[in-house]
Scaffold this motif. Structure first.
Motif, PDB file in Angstrom:
ATOM      1  N   PHE A   1       1.677  -9.398   6.989  1.00 25.78           N
ATOM      2  CA  PHE A   1       2.720  -9.487   5.948  1.00 25.78           C
ATOM      3  C   PHE A   1       3.950 -10.226   6.423  1.00 25.78           C
ATOM      4  O   PHE A   1       4.780 -10.659   5.622  1.00 25.78           O
TER       5      PHE A   1
ATOM      6  N   GLY B   1      -7.106  -9.176  -6.298  1.00 26.58           N
ATOM      7  CA  GLY B   1      -5.739  -8.964  -6.794  1.00 26.58           C
ATOM      8  C   GLY B   1      -4.843 -10.094  -6.321  1.00 26.58           C
ATOM      9  O   GLY B   1      -5.295 -11.225  -6.138  1.00 26.58           O
ATOM     10  N   ARG B   2      -3.577  -9.771  -6.112  1.00 28.23           N
ATOM     11  CA  ARG B   2      -2.605 -10.821  -5.761  1.00 28.23           C
ATOM     12  C   ARG B   2      -3.002 -11.572  -4.491  1.00 28.23           C
ATOM     13  O   ARG B   2      -3.062 -12.803  -4.471  1.00 28.23           O
TER      14      ARG B   2
ATOM     15  N   ASP C   1      -6.560  -7.262  11.215  1.00 23.23           N
ATOM     16  CA  ASP C   1      -5.106  -7.094  11.305  1.00 23.23           C
ATOM     17  C   ASP C   1      -4.708  -5.630  11.182  1.00 23.23           C
ATOM     18  O   ASP C   1      -3.573  -5.275  11.459  1.00 23.23           O
TER      19      ASP C   1
ATOM     20  N   THR D   1     -12.719   2.974  -1.594  1.00 30.56           N
ATOM     21  CA  THR D   1     -12.798   1.874  -0.622  1.00 30.56           C
ATOM     22  C   THR D   1     -12.807   2.361   0.820  1.00 30.56           C
ATOM     23  O   THR D   1     -13.091   1.580   1.728  1.00 30.56           O
TER      24      THR D   1
ATOM     25  N   HIS E   1      -9.542  -7.400   0.531  1.00 31.35           N
ATOM     26  CA  HIS E   1      -8.195  -7.368  -0.059  1.00 31.35           C
ATOM     27  C   HIS E   1      -8.056  -6.227  -1.062  1.00 31.35           C
ATOM     28  O   HIS E   1      -7.425  -6.378  -2.106  1.00 31.35           O
ATOM     29  N   VAL E   2      -8.668  -5.089  -0.723  1.00 32.01           N
ATOM     30  CA  VAL E   2      -8.612  -3.916  -1.611  1.00 32.01           C
ATOM     31  C   VAL E   2      -7.550  -2.938  -1.114  1.00 32.01           C
ATOM     32  O   VAL E   2      -7.210  -2.920   0.065  1.00 32.01           O
ATOM     33  N   PRO E   3      -7.048  -2.081  -2.015  1.00 26.26           N
ATOM     34  CA  PRO E   3      -6.199  -0.990  -1.531  1.00 26.26           C
ATOM     35  C   PRO E   3      -7.078   0.073  -0.880  1.00 26.26           C
ATOM     36  O   PRO E   3      -8.290   0.090  -1.098  1.00 26.26           O
TER      37      PRO E   3
ATOM     38  N   TYR F   1     -15.889  -9.706  -5.595  1.00 33.14           N
ATOM     39  CA  TYR F   1     -16.292  -8.434  -6.182  1.00 33.14           C
ATOM     40  C   TYR F   1     -15.023  -7.634  -6.454  1.00 33.14           C
ATOM     41  O   TYR F   1     -14.204  -7.424  -5.539  1.00 33.14           O
ATOM     42  N   ASP F   2     -14.824  -7.255  -7.701  1.00 30.63           N
ATOM     43  CA  ASP F   2     -13.660  -6.450  -8.078  1.00 30.63           C
ATOM     44  C   ASP F   2     -13.952  -5.825  -9.443  1.00 30.63           C
ATOM     45  O   ASP F   2     -13.778  -6.461 -10.478  1.00 30.63           O
ATOM     46  N   PRO F   3     -14.422  -4.576  -9.448  1.00 33.56           N
ATOM     47  CA  PRO F   3     -14.836  -3.960 -10.720  1.00 33.56           C
ATOM     48  C   PRO F   3     -13.677  -3.695 -11.670  1.00 33.56           C
ATOM     49  O   PRO F   3     -13.905  -3.397 -12.834  1.00 33.56           O
TER      50      PRO F   3
ATOM     51  N   THR G   1      -7.559  -7.794   6.365  1.00 35.51           N
ATOM     52  CA  THR G   1      -6.091  -7.712   6.385  1.00 35.51           C
ATOM     53  C   THR G   1      -5.625  -6.651   5.381  1.00 35.51           C
ATOM     54  O   THR G   1      -4.458  -6.635   5.015  1.00 35.51           O
TER      55      THR G   1
ATOM     56  N   GLY H   1       0.837  -1.209   0.000  1.00 32.67           N
ATOM     57  CA  GLY H   1       0.000   0.000   0.000  1.00 32.67           C
ATOM     58  C   GLY H   1       0.868   1.253   0.000  1.00 32.67           C
ATOM     59  O   GLY H   1       1.869   1.318   0.711  1.00 32.67           O
TER      60      GLY H   1
ATOM     61  N   PRO I   1       5.068  -4.939  -4.568  1.00 38.78           N
ATOM     62  CA  PRO I   1       3.748  -5.558  -4.495  1.00 38.78           C
ATOM     63  C   PRO I   1       3.759  -7.062  -4.215  1.00 38.78           C
ATOM     64  O   PRO I   1       2.715  -7.644  -3.976  1.00 38.78           O
TER      65      PRO I   1
HETATM   66  P1  NAD Z   1      -3.476  -5.768  -5.631  1.00 37.34           P
HETATM   67  O1  NAD Z   1      -3.277  -4.409  -6.179  1.00 37.34           O
HETATM   68  O2  NAD Z   1      -2.789  -6.911  -6.284  1.00 37.34           O
HETATM   69  O3  NAD Z   1      -5.041  -6.105  -5.571  1.00 37.34           O
HETATM   70  C1  NAD Z   1      -6.008  -5.186  -5.153  1.00 37.34           C
HETATM   71  C2  NAD Z   1      -7.281  -5.508  -5.902  1.00 37.34           C
HETATM   72  O4  NAD Z   1      -8.324  -4.666  -5.404  1.00 37.34           O
HETATM   73  C3  NAD Z   1      -7.170  -5.242  -7.415  1.00 37.34           C
HETATM   74  O5  NAD Z   1      -7.540  -6.389  -8.150  1.00 37.34           O
HETATM   75  C4  NAD Z   1      -8.130  -4.082  -7.648  1.00 37.34           C
HETATM   76  O6  NAD Z   1      -8.774  -4.167  -8.911  1.00 37.34           O
HETATM   77  C5  NAD Z   1      -9.123  -4.287  -6.510  1.00 37.34           C
HETATM   78  N1  NAD Z   1      -9.884  -3.081  -6.209  1.00 37.34           N
HETATM   79  C6  NAD Z   1      -9.479  -1.779  -6.261  1.00 37.34           C
HETATM   80  N2  NAD Z   1     -10.483  -0.976  -5.914  1.00 37.34           N
HETATM   81  C7  NAD Z   1     -11.556  -1.763  -5.649  1.00 37.34           C
HETATM   82  C8  NAD Z   1     -12.889  -1.513  -5.244  1.00 37.34           C
HETATM   83  N3  NAD Z   1     -13.342  -0.260  -5.072  1.00 37.34           N
HETATM   84  N4  NAD Z   1     -13.705  -2.563  -5.037  1.00 37.34           N
HETATM   85  C9  NAD Z   1     -13.274  -3.839  -5.225  1.00 37.34           C
HETATM   86  N5  NAD Z   1     -12.019  -4.145  -5.638  1.00 37.34           N
HETATM   87  C10 NAD Z   1     -11.176  -3.117  -5.841  1.00 37.34           C
HETATM   88  O7  NAD Z   1      -3.060  -5.658  -4.106  1.00 37.34           O
HETATM   89  P2  NAD Z   1      -2.674  -6.870  -3.120  1.00 37.34           P
HETATM   90  O8  NAD Z   1      -1.216  -7.134  -3.207  1.00 37.34           O
HETATM   91  O9  NAD Z   1      -3.622  -7.985  -3.320  1.00 37.34           O
HETATM   92  O10 NAD Z   1      -2.937  -6.176  -1.713  1.00 37.34           O
HETATM   93  C11 NAD Z   1      -4.234  -5.793  -1.308  1.00 37.34           C
HETATM   94  C12 NAD Z   1      -4.117  -4.847  -0.122  1.00 37.34           C
HETATM   95  O11 NAD Z   1      -3.655  -5.576   1.021  1.00 37.34           O
HETATM   96  C13 NAD Z   1      -3.033  -3.759  -0.321  1.00 37.34           C
HETATM   97  O12 NAD Z   1      -3.505  -2.670  -1.009  1.00 37.34           O
HETATM   98  C14 NAD Z   1      -2.609  -3.421   1.082  1.00 37.34           C
HETATM   99  O13 NAD Z   1      -3.349  -2.300   1.505  1.00 37.34           O
HETATM  100  C15 NAD Z   1      -3.007  -4.665   1.893  1.00 37.34           C
HETATM  101  N6  NAD Z   1      -1.831  -5.339   2.491  1.00 37.34           N
HETATM  102  C16 NAD Z   1      -1.841  -5.541   3.828  1.00 37.34           C
HETATM  103  C17 NAD Z   1      -0.787  -6.210   4.428  1.00 37.34           C
HETATM  104  C18 NAD Z   1      -0.790  -6.490   5.893  1.00 37.34           C
HETATM  105  O14 NAD Z   1       0.264  -6.756   6.471  1.00 37.34           O
HETATM  106  N7  NAD Z   1      -1.938  -6.480   6.535  1.00 37.34           N
HETATM  107  C19 NAD Z   1       0.312  -6.623   3.644  1.00 37.34           C
HETATM  108  C20 NAD Z   1       0.271  -6.413   2.264  1.00 37.34           C
HETATM  109  C21 NAD Z   1      -0.818  -5.762   1.679  1.00 37.34           C
END
Ligand code: NAD
Length: 346
Positions: free
Chosen positions: A295, A154-155, A260, A213, A206-208, A174-176, A234, A76, A96
């Motif tokens: 993480f 996402g990932r 988390d 959001t 799992h969104v940013p 859900y992921d537009p 998380t 993030g 990422p």
């Molecule tokens: P990513 O960018 O691979 O995936 C995020 C997904 O969210 C994308 O597919 C995107 O299209 C989707 N998205 C964006 N806006 C959206 C919305 N309004 N509605 C629905 N979906 C939407 O990111 P990632 O690597 O999967 O990580 C996700 C989030 O996890 C990160 O942004 C970060 O904030 C968080 N994270 C937290 C930790 C932790 O220690 N808790 C560690 C790593 C990441």
């Protein structure tokens, strides 16, 4: 020699970073925990590495005179004013791909712990070894066949989906913004946000954190969820309205939550979820809180430091960057110089 500042979290030991950029730059770890501690110490940096204990707002970025890159040691990048940095011609990069498995493990781990009543049973045993049977955890719903709703495929969302599929759960998402067809690789069905909320037994976020959001899980969203459902977050704390979630857990609007991340970290005593968590006794464990540890593994930590430093090395050497997140705000000339190209179209 260049000057690379590590604003926070890592230091005074910087052997990992030295092994990658030591021949290019002096490395200054500041171990700052507030903006005031950055005052006068970053302005002339050629590169900045930032972890998660400080932010880089416009006021700090506007004073940077030489900066070739701001590298965020993490996924993030909401703590950096990346739009403003882009307009000034400073690329912002993230890492990422360092903790995808760890965060997915944590999300699934929280789901299982809450579903199986681990903490309820374990804490209960501290005061009495009775009941020594399933009364200690009742009611428990079978997870295989239950529905996991993933918000943001996402990932990490995909890694979570794979784990849940192996557990023979039905996975919806859900992921537009998802590239159409991605869901097919993971055996996931795409649905609307409303359908996800109303049909999931477990909702995992799992969104940013974005304007869209922020506060996504509010009173209205919680009231659409099933009363026996579990929410796992998380992603980022501010995706959830924590006062609304605390109220929903108190009133039984939803059954449990695994958290988390909180809107303000480190957490304070007046955070509604911390207050609820402190009140809970061993018979009522429906909230698990961990201090932003999803993480973390020793391997992930090394990977994140290594990859962050490698991106800084590329910037200092004038090479193309791998994970620039603010390219759309960069002036054209800089964008062309720093970006790895996209595959050609027909
Ligand atoms: P990513 O960018 O691979 O995936 C995020 C997904 O969210 C994308 O597919 C995107 O299209 C989707 N998205 C964006 N806006 C959206 C919305 N309004 N509605 C629905 N979906 C939407 O990111 P990632 O690597 O999967 O990580 C996700 C989030 O996890 C990160 O942004 C970060 O904030 C968080 N994270 C937290 C930790 C932790 O220690 N808790 C560690 C790593 C990441």
């Amino acid at each position: 020699m260049f000057k690379v500042v590590i604003t926070d979290y890592i230091g005074p030991e910087v052997e990992v970073e030295k092994s990658i950029i030591g021949d290019l730059a002096e490395i200054e770890p500041l171990l700052a925990r507030s903006l005031a501690e950055l005052e006068g110490k970053v302005d002339d940096a050629d590169a900045i590495i930032i972890f998660h204990e400080v932010s880089l707002p416009e006021a700090v970025i506007s004073r940077l005179s030489n900066c070739r890159v701001i590298a965020r040691g993490g996924v993030g990048y909401d703590a950096v004013d990346f739009r403003f940095a882009g307009k000034l011609g400073i690329p912002v990069c993230n890492v990422p791909d360092y903790g995808v498995d760890e965060v997915a493990d944590q999300a699934i781990g929280m789901m299982i712990a809450l579903n199986r009543g681990f903490l309820k049973a374990e804490r209960g045993l501290k005061s009495s070894l009775e009941p020594w049977d399933c009364r200690a955890v009742k009611p428990v719903k079978r997870l295989s066949g239950a529905t996991l709703g993933i918000v943001g495929l996402g990932r990490i969302g995909q890694a979570t989906a794979q784990r849940a599929r192996a557990m023979r759960m039905r996975v919806i998402a859900y992921d537009p913004y998802l590239r159409p067809g991605t869901e097919k690789v993971f055996g996931v069905e795409m649905v609307s946000f409303e359908e996800l909320l109303s049909t999931s037994d477990v909702v995992s976020l799992h969104v940013p954190l974005t304007k869209e959001t922020e506060g996504l899980i509010d009173n209205d969203a919680l009231s659409r969820m099933k009363s026996d459902s579990i929410l796992v977050n998380t992603s980022r704390g501010s995706v959830v309205n924590t006062a609304a979630l605390a109220q929903a857990l108190r009133s039984g609007k939803i059954a449990a939550a695994g958290i988390d991340v909180l809107p303000i970290e480190p957490a304070s005593e007046d955070e509604p979820l911390i207050q609820l968590w402190r009140e809970a006794d061993e018979t009522n464990v429906n909230l698990i809180i961990t201090p932003h540890t999803a993480f973390y593994s020793a391997e992930a930590m090394l990977e994140i430091r290594t990859k962050t430093a490698m991106e800084v090395a590329r910037a200092l050497r004038g090479e193309k960057l791998v994970n620039c997140v603010n390219s759309q705000w960069l002036p054209d000339k800089i964008r062309e110089r720093v970006l790895i190209g996209v595959p050609p179209t027909v």
